[in-house]
Design a protein around this motif. Structure first.
Motif, PDB file in Angstrom:
ATOM      1  N   ALA A 148      -8.892  -4.834   3.464  1.00  0.00           N
ATOM      2  CA  ALA A 148      -8.622  -3.720   2.938  1.00  0.00           C
ATOM      3  C   ALA A 148      -7.237  -3.728   2.191  1.00  0.00           C
ATOM      4  O   ALA A 148      -6.262  -4.282   2.724  1.00  0.00           O
ATOM      5  N   GLY A 149      -7.142  -3.159   1.057  1.00  0.00           N
ATOM      6  CA  GLY A 149      -5.999  -3.296   0.270  1.00  0.00           C
ATOM      7  C   GLY A 149      -5.431  -1.933  -0.211  1.00  0.00           C
ATOM      8  O   GLY A 149      -4.920  -1.129   0.797  1.00  0.00           O
ATOM      9  N   SER A 150      -5.170  -1.700  -1.350  1.00  0.00           N
ATOM     10  CA  SER A 150      -4.842  -0.236  -1.866  1.00  0.00           C
ATOM     11  C   SER A 150      -5.759   0.886  -1.282  1.00  0.00           C
ATOM     12  O   SER A 150      -7.039   0.972  -1.266  1.00  0.00           O
ATOM     13  N   GLY A 151      -5.145   1.613  -0.512  1.00  0.00           N
ATOM     14  CA  GLY A 151      -5.734   2.732   0.349  1.00  0.00           C
ATOM     15  C   GLY A 151      -5.785   4.167  -0.325  1.00  0.00           C
ATOM     16  O   GLY A 151      -5.373   4.170  -1.435  1.00  0.00           O
ATOM     17  N   GLY A 155      -5.315   7.969  -1.181  1.00  0.00           N
ATOM     18  CA  GLY A 155      -4.221   8.768  -1.450  1.00  0.00           C
ATOM     19  C   GLY A 155      -3.365   8.609  -2.688  1.00  0.00           C
ATOM     20  O   GLY A 155      -3.963   7.775  -3.703  1.00  0.00           O
ATOM     21  N   MET A 156      -2.358   9.148  -2.909  1.00  0.00           N
ATOM     22  CA  MET A 156      -1.597   9.025  -4.147  1.00  0.00           C
ATOM     23  C   MET A 156      -0.992   7.631  -4.785  1.00  0.00           C
ATOM     24  O   MET A 156      -0.686   7.055  -3.520  1.00  0.00           O
ATOM     25  N   ARG A 157      -1.005   6.976  -5.908  1.00  0.00           N
ATOM     26  CA  ARG A 157      -0.746   5.532  -6.208  1.00  0.00           C
ATOM     27  C   ARG A 157      -0.381   5.553  -7.699  1.00  0.00           C
ATOM     28  O   ARG A 157      -0.843   6.500  -8.308  1.00  0.00           O
ATOM     29  N   PHE A 158       0.408   4.685  -7.902  1.00  0.00           N
ATOM     30  CA  PHE A 158       0.736   4.593  -9.359  1.00  0.00           C
ATOM     31  C   PHE A 158      -0.222   3.552  -9.870  1.00  0.00           C
ATOM     32  O   PHE A 158      -0.504   2.447  -9.575  1.00  0.00           O
ATOM     33  N   HIS A 159      -1.057   4.124 -10.807  1.00  0.00           N
ATOM     34  CA  HIS A 159      -2.376   3.590 -11.515  1.00  0.00           C
ATOM     35  C   HIS A 159      -1.773   2.231 -12.203  1.00  0.00           C
ATOM     36  O   HIS A 159      -0.857   2.438 -13.228  1.00  0.00           O
ATOM     37  N   PRO A 160      -2.393   1.086 -11.840  1.00  0.00           N
ATOM     38  CA  PRO A 160      -1.839  -0.134 -12.595  1.00  0.00           C
ATOM     39  C   PRO A 160      -2.188  -0.265 -14.227  1.00  0.00           C
ATOM     40  O   PRO A 160      -1.601  -1.181 -14.622  1.00  0.00           O
ATOM     41  N   ILE A 161      -3.183   0.573 -14.603  1.00  0.00           N
ATOM     42  CA  ILE A 161      -3.536   0.318 -15.956  1.00  0.00           C
ATOM     43  C   ILE A 161      -3.037   1.790 -16.603  1.00  0.00           C
ATOM     44  O   ILE A 161      -2.449   1.575 -17.531  1.00  0.00           O
ATOM     45  N   LEU A 162      -3.412   2.914 -16.294  1.00  0.00           N
ATOM     46  CA  LEU A 162      -2.767   4.163 -16.791  1.00  0.00           C
ATOM     47  C   LEU A 162      -1.470   4.180 -16.825  1.00  0.00           C
ATOM     48  O   LEU A 162      -0.764   5.060 -17.405  1.00  0.00           O
ATOM     49  N   HIS A 163      -0.701   3.755 -15.698  1.00  0.00           N
ATOM     50  CA  HIS A 163       0.716   3.903 -15.501  1.00  0.00           C
ATOM     51  C   HIS A 163       1.350   5.264 -15.235  1.00  0.00           C
ATOM     52  O   HIS A 163       2.109   5.589 -15.894  1.00  0.00           O
ATOM     53  N   TYR A 164       0.453   6.049 -14.269  1.00  0.00           N
ATOM     54  CA  TYR A 164       1.318   7.250 -13.844  1.00  0.00           C
ATOM     55  C   TYR A 164       0.472   7.392 -12.687  1.00  0.00           C
ATOM     56  O   TYR A 164      -0.555   6.773 -12.123  1.00  0.00           O
ATOM     57  N   TRP A 165       1.108   8.304 -11.817  1.00  0.00           N
ATOM     58  CA  TRP A 165       0.685   8.577 -10.408  1.00  0.00           C
ATOM     59  C   TRP A 165      -0.403   9.432 -10.561  1.00  0.00           C
ATOM     60  O   TRP A 165      -0.650  10.551 -11.211  1.00  0.00           O
ATOM     61  N   ARG A 166      -1.494   9.094  -9.839  1.00  0.00           N
ATOM     62  CA  ARG A 166      -2.856   9.935  -9.727  1.00  0.00           C
ATOM     63  C   ARG A 166      -3.507   9.844  -8.238  1.00  0.00           C
ATOM     64  O   ARG A 166      -3.015   8.719  -7.464  1.00  0.00           O
ATOM     65  N   THR A 205     -10.762   3.135  -0.970  1.00  0.00           N
ATOM     66  CA  THR A 205     -10.102   2.253  -0.569  1.00  0.00           C
ATOM     67  C   THR A 205     -10.617   0.795  -1.236  1.00  0.00           C
ATOM     68  O   THR A 205     -11.898   0.466  -1.343  1.00  0.00           O
ATOM     69  N   ASP A 206      -9.613   0.015  -1.821  1.00  0.00           N
ATOM     70  CA  ASP A 206     -10.035  -1.081  -2.389  1.00  0.00           C
ATOM     71  C   ASP A 206      -9.820  -2.370  -1.410  1.00  0.00           C
ATOM     72  O   ASP A 206      -9.109  -2.472  -0.528  1.00  0.00           O
ATOM     73  N   PHE A 207     -11.000  -3.106  -1.715  1.00  0.00           N
ATOM     74  CA  PHE A 207     -11.153  -4.633  -0.710  1.00  0.00           C
ATOM     75  C   PHE A 207     -11.167  -5.513  -1.693  1.00  0.00           C
ATOM     76  O   PHE A 207     -11.653  -5.758  -2.804  1.00  0.00           O
ATOM     77  N   GLY A 208     -10.156  -6.471  -1.404  1.00  0.00           N
ATOM     78  CA  GLY A 208      -9.833  -7.612  -2.302  1.00  0.00           C
ATOM     79  C   GLY A 208     -10.872  -8.768  -2.093  1.00  0.00           C
ATOM     80  O   GLY A 208     -10.281  -9.922  -2.009  1.00  0.00           O
TER      81      GLY A 208
END
Length: 403
Positions: A283-286, A288-299, A304-307
């Protein structure tokens, strides 16, 4: 552009869902399906293009900011060198003024010494000429025989000695003045050499200051151009970002429709087993709130992301029924929803996003561990991975609480 694209797609979907009567022919249904599929393909291309555009704008903005920082650093460096050069220029100017004053003093001393020598030469010449005119072989006898008394003889001898002493003193004074003249000439030559060096140094310093001033002006102009370019890039990136945000807000509404559909799902099987991991990956990015890698803002990151690598198999987490499977217009790319009926006291559904390929259909029953698709990077994705969402009674919850 995004609004037109979304409206067209929704219209096609509504036409497919509501515009066809129960008695519509197979050909009509096939035509409608083909139109929606074509629209979905175009939507996929548009989403991909928008993603690349935002990423390119962000990269250009980052490069511009780096160039801007370098230009500011170079400008500060040149301005510092210019300030140092100006301080040195003032010191060189002071040295030049001192050298000029020393030369002027030395030159005046030479002129004065030359005049003293000329005057002394004239005095010596007079004395020599007088002594020469009065000098004869009988001069000594004249001094003795021409006197009437001893006192007069003494006076004449004293007078002759005085003339001799005066001539000698004048000659000594002339030699002294000649020496002073040579000293003055040497000092003048030294002062002239120093003055020449100072003038050369001053000219070089003036050239350096002129060059540094030009460099500073050039850096300022470059900095101004970069500031303008940076502002334009920021404006462009902001416009593209706002367009993506607007699109995403619309897609979030569609996600809400899915949630509503899940709440109304009639798959009421009671599933007493537990879940398995859908992919063999950490499991990677879980959730909850995170900084979106493409849109570049917190949302909010609703899963859960699995690599896992692209092409890795995705499996059903338990026995269940496929609620929906296919391309989405809300950033998930190829997306599958599987309902597991009642588990752990609630209606549970899993969602698999960004798949490269889906191999199940809506309404199909699946077994735990059955391959239902393959990992990909479709939709709003920065790389190969599986985005897993878990819906509890239609509400998105943290998947890791069920694994």
């Amino acid at each position: 552009m995004n609004a037109v694209r979304t409206t067209t797609l929704l219209a096609l979907m509504l036409a497919l869902v509501f515009g066809l009567s129960p008695t519509a022919g197979a050909e009509d249904l096939k035509d409608a399906r083909d139109k929606v599929r074509k629209a979905l393909v175009q939507a996929k291309k548009d989403v991909s293009s928008d993603t690349k555009a935002v990423r390119t704008a962000a990269d250009r903005l980052k490069d511009s900011e780096a160039d801007l920082a370098r230009a500011r650093s170079e400008l500060a460096y040149v301005q510092d060198k210019l300030a140092t050069a100006k301080e040195k220029d003032a010191a060189v100017a002071a040295d030049l003024a001192a050298a000029q004053a020393a030369f002027d003093t030395a030159a005046a001393a030479v002129v004065s010494a030359q005049a003293d020598v000329e005057r002394q030469r004239a005095l010596v010449a007079v004395a020599v000429r007088t002594a020469y005119q009065q000098h004869t072989d009988l001069q000594g006898m004249t001094v003795v025989l021409g006197t009437d008394s001893a006192s007069e003889l003494a006076d004449r001898v004293q007078w002759a000695n005085t003339i001799f002493d005066t001539s000698t003193a004048r000659l000594d004074r002339l030699n002294q003045l000649q020496a002073q003249l040579e000293t003055a000439r040497t000092a003048r030559a030294d002062a002239e050499a120093t003055l020449t060096d100072r003038k050369r140094a001053s000219a070089a310093q003036v050239a350096d200051v002129k060059e540094l001033t030009a460099q500073a002006a050039s850096r300022k102009a470059e900095l101004a151009d970069l500031v303008v370019a940076n502002r334009k890039l920021k404006a462009k990136a902001s416009d593209e970002l706002e367009a993506s945000r607007s699109e995403y807000r619309k897609l979030e509404k569609q996600e809400a429709r899915i949630t509503a559909k899940l709440r109304g799902d009639s798959y009421n099987t009671v599933n007493s087993g537990g879940f398995i991991k859908p992919v063999n990956a950490p499991a990677g990015s879980g959730f909850g709130m995170r900084f979106h890698p493409i849109l570049h803002y917190w949302r909010m990151h609703w899963g859960t992301d699995f690599g896992a690598a692209c092409g890795a198999p995705i499996r059903a987490m338990a026995n269940g029924k496929v609620v929906s499977a296919g391309w989405t217009t809300y950033g998930f790319g190829n997306f599958t929803l599987i309902s597991y009926g009642r588990m752990k006291g609630a209606q549970l559904v899993s969602g698999y996003a960004h798949q490269s390929k889906i191999i199940v259909k809506a309404g199909e029953h699946v077994k735990q561990g059955q391959v239902v698709g393959y990992v990909g990077t479709t939709g709003l994705s920065t790389g190969c991975h599986l985005h897993l969402q878990i819906y509890r009674n239609g509400v998105r919850v943290n998947p890791m609480n069920y694994l």
